[in-house]
Design a protein around this motif. Structure first.
Motif, PDB file in Angstrom:
ATOM      1  N   ALA A 182       0.991  -1.358  -0.002  1.00 19.82           N
ATOM      2  CA  ALA A 182       0.016  -0.107  -0.070  1.00 19.82           C
ATOM      3  C   ALA A 182       0.813   1.088   0.000  1.00 19.82           C
ATOM      4  O   ALA A 182       1.868   1.180   0.622  1.00 19.82           O
ATOM      5  CB  ALA A 182      -0.917   0.051   1.225  1.00 19.82           C
ATOM      6  N   VAL A 183       0.592   2.086  -0.923  1.00 14.59           N
ATOM      7  CA  VAL A 183       1.067   3.502  -0.926  1.00 14.59           C
ATOM      8  C   VAL A 183       0.322   4.346  -0.381  1.00 14.59           C
ATOM      9  O   VAL A 183      -0.820   4.738  -0.971  1.00 14.59           O
ATOM     10  CB  VAL A 183       1.637   3.866  -2.211  1.00 14.59           C
ATOM     11  N   VAL A 184       0.524   5.387   0.713  1.00 16.23           N
ATOM     12  CA  VAL A 184      -0.334   6.334   1.214  1.00 16.23           C
ATOM     13  C   VAL A 184       0.519   7.767   1.376  1.00 16.23           C
ATOM     14  O   VAL A 184       1.686   7.680   1.720  1.00 16.23           O
ATOM     15  CB  VAL A 184      -0.698   6.032   2.711  1.00 16.23           C
ATOM     16  N   GLY A 185      -0.392   8.590   0.757  1.00 15.93           N
ATOM     17  CA  GLY A 185       0.638   9.957   0.847  1.00 15.93           C
ATOM     18  C   GLY A 185      -0.137  11.133  -0.057  1.00 15.93           C
ATOM     19  O   GLY A 185      -1.407  10.999  -0.249  1.00 15.93           O
ATOM     20  N   SER A 186       0.753  12.051  -0.684  1.00 11.38           N
ATOM     21  CA  SER A 186       0.111  13.241  -1.067  1.00 11.38           C
ATOM     22  C   SER A 186       0.425  13.281  -2.536  1.00 11.38           C
ATOM     23  O   SER A 186      -0.003  14.372  -3.052  1.00 11.38           O
ATOM     24  CB  SER A 186       0.637  14.525  -0.097  1.00 11.38           C
ATOM     25  N   ASN A 187       1.132  12.624  -3.060  1.00 10.24           N
ATOM     26  CA  ASN A 187       1.661  12.752  -4.535  1.00 10.24           C
ATOM     27  C   ASN A 187       0.604  12.617  -5.644  1.00 10.24           C
ATOM     28  O   ASN A 187      -0.123  11.623  -5.703  1.00 10.24           O
ATOM     29  CB  ASN A 187       2.726  11.678  -4.897  1.00 10.24           C
ATOM     30  N   ASN A 188       0.240  13.839  -6.285  1.00 11.60           N
ATOM     31  CA  ASN A 188      -0.788  13.547  -7.363  1.00 11.60           C
ATOM     32  C   ASN A 188       0.052  13.154  -8.372  1.00 11.60           C
ATOM     33  O   ASN A 188       1.148  13.168  -8.577  1.00 11.60           O
ATOM     34  CB  ASN A 188      -1.369  15.200  -7.606  1.00 11.60           C
ATOM     35  N   TRP A 189      -1.009  12.654  -9.412  1.00 11.90           N
ATOM     36  CA  TRP A 189      -0.253  11.864 -10.486  1.00 11.90           C
ATOM     37  C   TRP A 189      -0.426  12.684 -11.726  1.00 11.90           C
ATOM     38  O   TRP A 189      -1.266  12.869 -12.548  1.00 11.90           O
ATOM     39  CB  TRP A 189      -1.153  10.721 -11.008  1.00 11.90           C
ATOM     40  N   SER A 190       0.812  13.682 -11.638  1.00 10.39           N
ATOM     41  CA  SER A 190       0.982  14.749 -12.794  1.00 10.39           C
ATOM     42  C   SER A 190       2.501  14.525 -12.976  1.00 10.39           C
ATOM     43  O   SER A 190       3.301  14.046 -11.823  1.00 10.39           O
ATOM     44  CB  SER A 190       0.557  16.165 -12.466  1.00 10.39           C
ATOM     45  N   SER A 191       3.043  15.340 -14.091  1.00  5.72           N
ATOM     46  CA  SER A 191       4.522  15.271 -14.128  1.00  5.72           C
ATOM     47  C   SER A 191       5.104  16.326 -12.814  1.00  5.72           C
ATOM     48  O   SER A 191       6.195  15.911 -12.410  1.00  5.72           O
ATOM     49  CB  SER A 191       4.927  16.170 -15.338  1.00  5.72           C
ATOM     50  N   ASP A 192       4.475  17.298 -12.644  1.00  2.96           N
ATOM     51  CA  ASP A 192       4.845  17.991 -11.337  1.00  2.96           C
ATOM     52  C   ASP A 192       4.756  17.307  -9.919  1.00  2.96           C
ATOM     53  O   ASP A 192       5.244  17.454  -9.142  1.00  2.96           O
ATOM     54  CB  ASP A 192       4.021  19.266 -11.297  1.00  2.96           C
ATOM     55  N   GLY A 193       3.478  16.585  -9.876  1.00  3.42           N
ATOM     56  CA  GLY A 193       3.153  15.898  -8.506  1.00  3.42           C
ATOM     57  C   GLY A 193       4.058  14.776  -8.228  1.00  3.42           C
ATOM     58  O   GLY A 193       4.399  14.434  -7.265  1.00  3.42           O
ATOM     59  N   THR A 194       4.675  14.148  -9.183  1.00  3.83           N
ATOM     60  CA  THR A 194       5.283  13.045  -9.023  1.00  3.83           C
ATOM     61  C   THR A 194       6.962  13.381  -9.038  1.00  3.83           C
ATOM     62  O   THR A 194       7.861  12.597  -8.620  1.00  3.83           O
ATOM     63  CB  THR A 194       5.123  11.987 -10.314  1.00  3.83           C
ATOM     64  N   GLN A 195       7.486  14.379  -9.750  1.00 13.19           N
ATOM     65  CA  GLN A 195       8.980  14.898  -9.871  1.00 13.19           C
ATOM     66  C   GLN A 195       9.395  16.171  -9.518  1.00 13.19           C
ATOM     67  O   GLN A 195      10.455  16.371  -9.051  1.00 13.19           O
ATOM     68  CB  GLN A 195       8.922  14.667 -11.429  1.00 13.19           C
ATOM     69  N   PHE A 196       8.366  17.314  -9.647  1.00 14.05           N
ATOM     70  CA  PHE A 196       8.949  18.694  -9.484  1.00 14.05           C
ATOM     71  C   PHE A 196       8.267  19.238  -8.273  1.00 14.05           C
ATOM     72  O   PHE A 196       8.763  20.373  -8.059  1.00 14.05           O
ATOM     73  CB  PHE A 196       8.701  19.343 -10.541  1.00 14.05           C
ATOM     74  N   ASN A 197       7.295  18.936  -7.519  1.00 11.27           N
ATOM     75  CA  ASN A 197       6.660  19.563  -6.517  1.00 11.27           C
ATOM     76  C   ASN A 197       7.269  18.661  -5.147  1.00 11.27           C
ATOM     77  O   ASN A 197       7.720  17.623  -5.042  1.00 11.27           O
ATOM     78  CB  ASN A 197       5.226  19.657  -6.423  1.00 11.27           C
ATOM     79  N   ARG A 198       6.890  19.281  -4.029  1.00 12.01           N
ATOM     80  CA  ARG A 198       7.369  18.769  -2.840  1.00 12.01           C
ATOM     81  C   ARG A 198       5.892  17.906  -2.384  1.00 12.01           C
ATOM     82  O   ARG A 198       5.086  18.468  -1.942  1.00 12.01           O
ATOM     83  CB  ARG A 198       7.826  19.842  -1.662  1.00 12.01           C
ATOM     84  N   ASP A 199       5.893  16.565  -2.264  1.00 11.96           N
ATOM     85  CA  ASP A 199       5.101  15.605  -1.647  1.00 11.96           C
ATOM     86  C   ASP A 199       5.858  14.507  -1.116  1.00 11.96           C
ATOM     87  O   ASP A 199       6.872  14.383  -1.306  1.00 11.96           O
ATOM     88  CB  ASP A 199       4.511  15.238  -2.953  1.00 11.96           C
ATOM     89  N   THR A 200       5.104  13.945  -0.356  1.00 13.86           N
ATOM     90  CA  THR A 200       5.605  12.561   0.395  1.00 13.86           C
ATOM     91  C   THR A 200       4.794  11.452   0.354  1.00 13.86           C
ATOM     92  O   THR A 200       3.301  11.961   0.507  1.00 13.86           O
ATOM     93  CB  THR A 200       6.477  12.988   1.889  1.00 13.86           C
ATOM     94  N   SER A 201       5.096  10.472   0.313  1.00 14.94           N
ATOM     95  CA  SER A 201       4.145   9.165   0.475  1.00 14.94           C
ATOM     96  C   SER A 201       5.159   8.097   1.058  1.00 14.94           C
ATOM     97  O   SER A 201       6.297   8.076   1.265  1.00 14.94           O
ATOM     98  CB  SER A 201       3.738   8.607  -1.033  1.00 14.94           C
ATOM     99  N   LEU A 202       4.249   6.966   1.743  1.00 17.57           N
ATOM    100  CA  LEU A 202       4.840   5.870   2.487  1.00 17.57           C
ATOM    101  C   LEU A 202       4.534   4.601   1.744  1.00 17.57           C
ATOM    102  O   LEU A 202       3.411   4.418   1.467  1.00 17.57           O
ATOM    103  CB  LEU A 202       4.620   5.933   4.054  1.00 17.57           C
TER     104      LEU A 202
END
Length: 578
Positions: free
Chosen positions: A500-520
């Motif tokens: 299971a992956v729980v967190g805040s990363n949206n699925w966009s190029s920014d959300g997965t690679q260029f913004n600050r997000d975290t998941s576990l």
């Protein structure tokens, strides 16, 4: 031996078969297959995952290159869009997929998008253009504010070919001697979901603070959470550290906190705009570390939708009262301190970069007054209650992910290694895509083609042209892709029933690679099954087919004047939540 039809593609040392945008590797005689490059061909062999073993050309191999079904549509739009846009009320023209075709049929059409606020005469638009059917659809508020995908996004199967270049962000990871993302064995993991148990679990966590609270947040404007945090400031001697992406909703929060916490407040505004920005456009993390010993991590903001204060007596209609969110609280000192160090590092970097601009105010929306009545037809049998795992015995292996650091390559690895199932639940999935996120989009298509149980749920922030590009050009199967009818803000991944992956990363190029997000990432079958039960409840009871046009779409409210009869005015964030 089975047969497979598609276009042969020679890519460096590999030969692939492109079957409607889904590519599988051909394991066979290179010299025999290479001359078929670009030709529609029938291949004999046995498929194993993303590879066809013992691949050979079948006897009826054709010598005529196949045409992309969207190619004539793109050409027709390119030649006619200027004329169509002169028609009063037309907002734009784009390729698309018919909303009337069955799930297993992708029927390309020309979509004329209209502005609901303007007069429009449907008779002015032809029913076909160059023999291609035309469908007329009203623009959503998202389309009116963000625009439609450019025509170039449809011009090649790999949407990443038209994606923007890597943005010039100033993020530099901290030195590993200061802090690093470390996989750990963890006990005492409390899983819970919203709206069922979000605030009733977060509130006592916050109130249990005895020394310090360190918070990274995207939005913070829920009155009941502000009251709880300010009361802590007034009644304790604790210290509050906070980094926030300040928007129009919470532009007064720094002063509000200062009034209650005084000099014990350390506040920083995230750096997400301007030439010196650290992250591309969002500081999207949702983490709170308590006393350097435990932490709360979530897909949800500290907003009324993500953390609704629900009164008793609403148990059978909880899904109407707030967003679907996945949350977790972990009592683990090393991991809590890891997150605390990352948050304080981000605060220092934000101060060096200088303040960002406050995000623009979005317009209010109008929705039908009868919406709540329609949603209430389904009765939820019971709330999903919190559950604590690994209190004793074997710990759970937990891997922290962050963007820009490691989220995209780690998620790509999880998807590529999936053997049985992939369940995705996201607020939205954006196109075009670039880098590792583009590879993730392709990997999902490959797993669908390989016959895995792939199910994808998206929320009201999903844009129709993005969905249709994923289906029409990227090889996603429409029958495995649905839209949630209740509020959805989650960003969850479930793999093979045991990850299971729980967190805040949206699925966009920014959300997965260029913004600050975290998941576990939780490598735990019991935890994965906890979230799977919630996902399947939503899939079965609270979703509808994607690209079918059966949902309720809000309209942008006028800036002034009375609310029309039968409509309700709501804030933008109440429907389109990041």
């Amino acid at each position: 031996m089975k047969t497979y039809r598609g276009i042969v593609r020679v890519r460096k040392s590999d030969i692939l078969l492109d079957a409607g945008g889904v590519e599988v590797k051909l394991d066979g005689n290179y010299e025999e297959l290479a001359p078929l490059d670009g030709l529609q061909t029938t291949i004999a062999g046995e498929q194993e995952g993303a590879v066809i073993r013992n691949a050979t050309p079948a006897s009826e191999a054709e010598s005529v290159a196949i045409q992309d079904p969207f190619e004539p549509i793109i050409a027709a739009i390119a030649s006619q869009q200027d004329r169509l846009r002169t028609i009063e009320g037309v907002f734009g023209v784009r390729p698309g997929i018919s909303t009337t075709s069955s799930d297993d049929v992708v029927k390309p059409v020309i979509v004329v998008v209209t502005n609901p606020a303007e007069t429009f005469n449907a008779d002015a638009v032809p029913s076909t253009i160059s023999g291609i059917p035309v469908e007329i659809r009203p623009a959503t508020p998202l389309e009116l504010t963000a625009g439609l995908l450019p025509l170039a996004a449809w011009a090649d199967t790999a949407a990443g070919d038209v994606a923007e270049a890597v943005p010039p962000i100033g993020y530099v990871p901290p030195k590993t001697t200061e802090v690093a993302l470390v996989e750990m064995d963890v006990h005492n993991i409390t899983c819970h979901v919203g709206p069922d148990a979000g605030w009733i679990t977060l509130k006592p966590f916050l109130e249990g603070t005895t020394r310090s609270l360190t918070v990274a947040m995207y939005e913070f404007y829920a009155t009941h959470i502000i009251d709880t945090v300010t009361r802590l400031g007034k009644e304790t001697t604790d210290k509050l550290n906070m980094i926030l992406q300040v928007s129009a909703n919470d532009k007064q929060i720094q002063q509000t906190l200062k009034d209650s916490w005084g000099t014990r407040l350390d506040f920083a505004k995230a750096s997400v705009s301007g030439p010196n920005r650290i992250f591309n456009n969002s500081y999207h993390t949702k983490v709170a570390v308590r006393d350097s010993k435990s932490f709360w991590l979530s897909s949800g903001n500290w907003s009324p939708n993500s953390q609704p204060a629900i009164q008793p007596g609403n148990e059978q209609s909880l899904f109407r009262l707030g967003n679907r969110e996945w949350h977790v609280i972990i009592d683990n000192e090393p991991m809590a301190q890891m997150y605390e160090k990352f948050i304080k590092y981000d605060m220092r970097m934000a101060r060096k970069a200088g303040e960002s601009e406050v995000a623009a105010v979005m317009p209010d929306l109008l929705i039908p007054q009868s919406l709540d009545e329609a949603e209430a037809v389904f009765l939820q049998p019971k709330p999903f209650l919190p559950k604590t795992f690994a209190t004793t015995g074997e710990p759970v292996r937990v891997k922290p992910l962050m963007s820009p650091d490691n989220y995209a390559p780690e998620i790509l690895n999880l998807i590529q290694r999936a053997q049985l199932s992939i369940y995705l639940q996201f607020s939205y999935i954006r196109q075009p895509s670039t880098g590792d996120f583009d590879a993730i989009i392709s990997a999902i298509a490959e797993k669908m083609a390989a016959g895995l149980d792939v199910r994808i749920l998206v929320g009201s922030s999903q844009q129709a042209d993005h969905s249709e590009l994923l289906i029409g050009k990227r090889g996603w199967k429409r029958e495995q892709f649905r839209m949630q009818s209740s509020k959805l803000h989650n960003k969850g991944v479930l793999v093979d029933g045991n990850i299971a992956v729980v967190g805040s990363n949206n699925w966009s190029s920014d959300g997965t690679q260029f913004n600050r997000d975290t998941s576990l990432v939780f490598f735990s079958r019991p935890i994965a099954q906890y979230y799977t039960e919630v996902f399947l409840f939503d899939w079965t009871n609270l979703s509808r087919p994607i690209n079918k046009g059966t949902g309720i779409t809000p309209v942008i409210a006028p800036e002034s004047g009375p609310t029309p009869l039968g409509m309700v005015r709501i804030p933008w964030q109440a429907w389109f939540d990041e």
